[in-house]
Design a protein around this motif. Structure first.
Motif, PDB file in Angstrom:
ATOM      1  N   ASN A   9       4.083  -7.487  -8.997  1.00 42.04           N
ATOM      2  CA  ASN A   9       4.159  -5.944  -7.635  1.00 42.04           C
ATOM      3  C   ASN A   9       5.695  -5.883  -7.830  1.00 42.04           C
ATOM      4  O   ASN A   9       5.743  -4.759  -7.446  1.00 42.04           O
ATOM      5  N   SER A  12       5.588  -2.453  -9.712  1.00 36.28           N
ATOM      6  CA  SER A  12       5.436  -1.529  -8.580  1.00 36.28           C
ATOM      7  C   SER A  12       6.767  -1.372  -7.328  1.00 36.28           C
ATOM      8  O   SER A  12       6.603   0.299  -6.876  1.00 36.28           O
ATOM      9  N   LEU A  19       6.363  -0.454  -1.604  1.00 30.24           N
ATOM     10  CA  LEU A  19       5.410  -1.448  -2.349  1.00 30.24           C
ATOM     11  C   LEU A  19       5.282  -3.033  -2.117  1.00 30.24           C
ATOM     12  O   LEU A  19       4.342  -3.764  -2.379  1.00 30.24           O
ATOM     13  N   ILE A  24       4.902  -3.569   3.009  1.00 31.90           N
ATOM     14  CA  ILE A  24       3.429  -3.047   3.599  1.00 31.90           C
ATOM     15  C   ILE A  24       2.403  -3.843   4.590  1.00 31.90           C
ATOM     16  O   ILE A  24       2.173  -3.335   5.553  1.00 31.90           O
ATOM     17  N   VAL A 118      -0.909   0.778   0.341  1.00 28.52           N
ATOM     18  CA  VAL A 118      -0.846   0.641  -0.705  1.00 28.52           C
ATOM     19  C   VAL A 118      -1.479   2.751  -1.662  1.00 28.52           C
ATOM     20  O   VAL A 118       0.005   3.093  -2.688  1.00 28.52           O
ATOM     21  N   ASN A 158      -1.287  -5.762 -10.022  1.00 24.91           N
ATOM     22  CA  ASN A 158      -1.788  -4.525  -8.868  1.00 24.91           C
ATOM     23  C   ASN A 158      -2.537  -3.428  -8.673  1.00 24.91           C
ATOM     24  O   ASN A 158      -3.310  -3.851  -9.705  1.00 24.91           O
ATOM     25  N   ASP A 160      -2.804  -0.445  -7.829  1.00 23.54           N
ATOM     26  CA  ASP A 160      -2.704   0.325  -7.769  1.00 23.54           C
ATOM     27  C   ASP A 160      -2.673   1.140  -8.642  1.00 23.54           C
ATOM     28  O   ASP A 160      -3.237  -0.235  -9.821  1.00 23.54           O
TER      29      ASP A 160
END
Length: 365
Positions: A9, A12, A19, A24, A118, A158, A160
């Protein structure tokens, strides 16, 4: 010399601090309250989490996971309705069904909000080759590519699309979607047809750099036996995550978003099992590991790393560079996961600073 990379993470977050999981979670709880959940929604989820697992924290996965766990457990109680006594089996069955549906809907709403947040916070660069505002990610991955001239697997935790979009355009890369047999389906009721690619069912990824989505992707959906990968921007264009939360789509996200107890079971299912199997095999056969932006707090992943790090007769001692930012994870914690046979280097300069640090040579040479 072979190399394997794990991205967490922190990668990101290097692009957008919002993020980070706490940010979040804060947004998701705010949206819960706006939808009528009450001002104490976070505390209620935490109390449920600790009842299910006393070791639970107030983190994103631990708070949403019990909704999944309890909903599944209630389904098994249907087998015991014959013991209902004076209440009557039909009354109990009806009550269990209502509560089970409620738990499933609540989990669906939570996951839907998480994935939508996200997507919102990473969409500026996903698939955009001309974007300049994630230069840090591009520079980092260019250095990874330059240091890894052979076939390299890059695993990510992740959801994304930042990793794929930030990889240099001049390299051969692939993800876990097949490159053929495209399907065109409407993922939202009454919406346009979107192009989806079937996910791979075995280890056949082409290209020099292959991305392994260990915990799924924003673009992965399933419905009645179909498991497809869509472009994230296409799902955004039809407001997919809102539609799914509202029951306007039968296509469900394919992600691992649950607590530690359920995660072990979840990653044993396809396609996560395939990604983990490939990743662990790559670790075993690699001489150099790069682990960037991962906090070493995932039990199932730590166990996979521990197994891969075990010494093997006749095998060269591995080198591992861990890239983090701040004091965690400690060297002691890392040794507890990776063991003492690995030559361990720790850079606390973060994604943005590691390439210029004295530790980069441990991976690059």
């Amino acid at each position: 010399m072979s190399k394997t990379v794990l991205i967490g993470n922190g990668f990101s977050i290097a692009y957008n601090r919002e993020l980070a999981c706490p940010a979040i979670l804060g947004t998701v709880l705010k949206r819960f309250r706006e939808e009528g959940a009450g001002s104490d929604a976070g505390s209620a989820l935490y109390r449920l989490a600790t009842d299910v697992d006393p070791a639970a924290t107030d983190g994103l996965e631990d708070l949403l996971g019990p909704l999944d766990v309890v909903g599944g457990a209630l389904m098994h109680l249907h087998e015991l309705v014959g013991l209902a006594g004076r209440l009557g089996p039909s009354e109990v069955t009806r009550g269990l069904g209502m509560v089970t549906d409620f738990m499933a809907a609540l989990y669906q709403r939570g996951v839907g909000h998480v994935l939508e947040v996200v997507a919102e916070r990473s969409k500026q660069t996903e698939g955009d080759a001309d974007a300049t505002d994630h230069e840090v990610l591009r520079d980092f991955l260019r250095a990874v590519v330059d240091a890894s001239p052979g076939r390299t697997s890059i695993a990510t935790l992740n959801y994304d699309g930042l990793l794929f979009s930030a990889l240099p355009d001049d390299v051969s890369k692939s993800d876990m979607a097949e490159g053929y047999d495209a399907r065109y389906v409407a993922v939202v009721e009454g919406g346009p047809l979107l192009k989806g690619q079937p996910l791979r069912s075995y280890d056949n990824q082409p290209g020099q750099y292959r991305i392994l989505n260990l915990h799924g992707s924003l673009g992965w959906l399933h419905d009645r036996g179909q498991l497809l990968s869509f472009r994230i921007r296409d799902l955004e264009s039809v407001d997919y995550w809102r539609a799914w939360r509202s029951g306007e789509s039968t296509w469900s996200p394919v992600v691992v978003l649950t607590n530690q107890t359920s995660k072990t079971r979840r990653i044993g299912e396809h396609p996560f099992r395939l990604a983990y199997n490939i990743f662990e095999a790559e670790l075993v056969n690699s001489t150099h590991w790069l682990i960037a932006g991962y906090g070493f707090g995932d039990d199932a992943l730590n166990e996979a790393l521990r197994r891969a790090a075990a010494p093997r007769a006749g095998q060269q001692r591995r080198t591992c560079l861990v890239v983090t930012y701040g004091d965690w994870p400690t060297a002691e914690h890392l040794r507890g996961v990776l063991g003492g046979d690995i030559e361990l280097f720790i850079s606390r300069a973060g994604i943005a600073g590691v390439v210029a640090s004295e530790h980069w040579a441990a991976f690059a040479t």
